[in-house]
Design an enzyme around this catalytic site. Structure first.
Site, mmCIF file in Angstrom:
data_model
loop_
_atom_site.group_PDB
_atom_site.id
_atom_site.type_symbol
_atom_site.label_atom_id
_atom_site.label_comp_id
_atom_site.label_asym_id
_atom_site.label_seq_id
_atom_site.Cartn_x
_atom_site.Cartn_y
_atom_site.Cartn_z
ATOM 1 N N ARG A 45 52.571 26.377 25.328
ATOM 2 C CA ARG A 45 52.394 24.969 25.710
ATOM 3 C C ARG A 45 51.323 24.330 24.843
ATOM 4 N NH1 ARG A 45 51.959 25.222 32.344
ATOM 5 N NH2 ARG A 45 53.961 26.213 32.743
ATOM 6 N N SER A 82 56.267 22.439 32.242
ATOM 7 C CA SER A 82 56.148 22.417 33.699
ATOM 8 C C SER A 82 55.529 21.093 34.155
ATOM 9 C CB SER A 82 55.354 23.637 34.182
ATOM 10 O OG SER A 82 55.388 23.752 35.583
#
Length: 565
Positions: free
Chosen positions: A56, A155
């Site tokens: 990420r 997410s």
């Protein structure tokens, strides 16, 4: 460092309020940065780094750019070849601004490598659980030509973030050994200026014979009745509200309502990569976090108009439950209720089926498991640890403290092996229908029976070097024999369920515990603590935990054994 707890952390004046225009991302600039900014592999912060849920980062910080995605995609192709994984690769994306560009980059590499790619038709967004479900459906009864998958999502992270996650043929997130191998190969490709990356133009990749369309949405929805008692929900006329938080399930919820004839209202159907419709999280940033009361203000405001309400994060692998009796339920509270209900209302589940939890989840779950006479399987943070148990049905329910969970079908067979936000959300409606009371009200019964826990979490900034020290804490560094006045029962650096390294430390006494570990996705550390003796006892636990962490950051931890051996 100046850590803060949930009770005392410095709350932004924007927290819980609609996002003001000045904090919204410039989507065009973000996408431009994805393509134009070149990460420096000599800078540790700009290398590929798989945390607990994939790689990420933000294009603005040179931590999630085209070079990262090209390198990771090629590394996955190399891993598939090494492991002889030659079935289709199912790929899904969420609604973050960087997900579509990353999808295009990945497609160019996967197609160039001759991978059979299964993508959603018409650019449809795809929740994480729908990818896991697709992998398992394809691989059922197969021993060769197995499928795997990629989910492009950060997410619930802020709108400027992108994320990239690899799922194995077991349908679950890749474990540390696999992601470590992929990470090493990807960084070698970055260092070589992507010389080893195969790539073809996007249009050619889209129309390649190996690129095919898959109906993730309807395949997943048609099967939902095998995991949730939709007849009970419909028959009880449960009035439901859902907020997709602008995420990948936005088109799934109306289809679920239509397919099962539910009284379900989608409170927000907007998709906007700035996520301007969100209320701001505690620190003044936008996060699509269904476990945060600040982010969930819009749905909490509707609680008295519905029998149950819920939301899911951007890739729909986490849930948040809003009950009329209590408002937003803490995720550990709802998991305890869900476990208590499921193991008494799924008669086809095997009597030896266990309950999975992470080391930082509430001890209320331990007490519920003991009452039910079920084995507890306690593992480190990360849903990957549950995949095998869900696949072979030795785990009936698996959940983690950050509101991620999945459980078996009603017949006791596997549903998904990755987190599924939709089914725990729908389960709250089933519970309400079957019990005639909402999950918040049912949790009060558990608290009356087992005690009322209070919990807090400290988090503070930590450098990569400090995080490394925290991840290698040793039991020998805890000199005390008591925790908040009680004898210490256990000092753990390895999880009781699977003997895997926690990546930190957990100290347990009869009426309280704490765990300290570095974040797998951010430059922070976290201390989790819980007490069954009230807030003063909790504060004492936190003070002692903080002292241990402070001492650790000034010393060298002892290395744990490598779980990949």
């Amino acid at each position: 460092m100046s850590p803060s707890t949930d009770a005392t952390m410095k709350i932004s004046p924007l927290a819980g309020k609609p996002a003001p225009p000045e904090i919204l991302i410039d989507v065009a600039k973000l996408v431009a940065a994805y393509y134009s900014e070149i990460p420096d592999p000599a800078n540790p912060l700009q290398r590929v780094a798989f945390g607990t849920s994939g790689h990420r980062g933000s294009a603005f910080d040179k931590t999630f750019n085209e070079a990262h995605v090209l390198a990771i995609s090629q590394a996955i192709c190399l891993y598939r070849k090494q492991q002889r994984i030659d079935g289709p690769l199912f790929i899904g994306i969420d609604t973050h601004a960087l997900s579509a560009p990353a999808f295009a980059s990945a497609l160019e590499v996967l197609a160039a490598n001759g991978v059979q790619i299964m993508i959603a038709a018409d650019g449809e967004f795809t929740p994480t659980p729908a990818v896991s479900h697709a992998i398992l459906a394809y691989n059922r009864e197969r021993k060769n030509g197995l499928a795997d998958g990629i989910v492009i999502t950060p997410s619930h992270n802020p709108p400027d973030n992108g994320g990239f996650k690899y799922n194995l043929p077991n349908g679950g997130p890749a474990g540390t050994c696999v992601t470590g191998w992929i990470e090493k190969q990807a960084n070698a490709l970055l260092e070589g200026k992507l010389q080893g990356v195969k790539r073809i133009p996007l249009e050619k990749a889209r129309h390649a014979s190996t690129t095919r369309r898959y109906d993730f949405l309807n395949t997943y929805i048609e099967d939902l009745g095998n995991v949730i008692d939709m007849d009970a929900i419909r028959g009880a006329h449960v009035r439901i509200a859902v907020d997709p938080l602008g995420g990948a399930g936005v088109h799934y919820w109306p289809a679920i309502a239509a397919r099962y004839q539910l009284d379900l209202t989608v409170a927000n159907q907007a998709v906007d990569a700035t996520f301007r419709f969100m209320t701001v999280d505690w620190d003044g940033r936008i996060r699509m976090d269904p476990s945060s009361a600040y982010a969930m203000q819009s749905l909490i405001g509707l609680k008295d108009r519905f029998d149950i309400a819920f939301a899911c994060d951007t890739d729909h692998d986490r849930h948040g439950i809003v009950a009329p009796s209590t408002g937003l339920l803490p995720s550990d509270h709802y998991m305890a209720v869900a476990i208590h209900y499921l193991f008494q209302h799924r008669p086809a589940w095997h009597k030896d089926t266990a309950i999975g939890k992470t080391v930082v989840s509430s001890q209320m779950i331990d007490r519920v498991a003991a009452k039910l006479g079920r084995k507890l399987y306690e593992v480190p943070v990360g849903f990957k640890w549950f995949a095998a148990g869900l696949l072979d049905a030795s785990l009936g329910f698996a959940g983690e403290e950050s509101a991620g969970a999945s459980f078996l079908r009603r017949d006791g067979t596997v549903w998904t092996t990755d987190k599924d936000g939709l089914v725990p959300a729908l389960l709250s409606a089933e519970i309400t229908a079957r019990m005639g009371r909402d999950p918040g009200d049912l949790y009060r019964d558990l608290a009356h029976e087992f005690g009322e826990p209070v919990a807090a979490r400290i988090q503070a900034a930590a450098t990569p070097a400090q995080k490394e020290k925290l991840s290698k804490l040793s039991p020998h560094q805890v000199k005390s024999t008591t925790l908040a006045g009680e004898p210490i029962q256990a000092v753990l650096t390895r999880a009781p369920g699977n003997d895997a390294a926690i990546g930190g430390l957990k100290v347990v006494a009869e009426h309280g515990w704490f765990a300290a570990r570095p974040s797998g996705t951010e430059d922070i550390y976290k201390i989790y603590a819980e007490s069954f003796r009230g807030k003063d006892h909790l504060r004492t636990i936190l003070t002692q935990a903080q002292s241990i962490v402070d001492q650790t950051l000034g010393t060298n931890g002892n290395s744990e054994k490598d779980d990949c051996d």
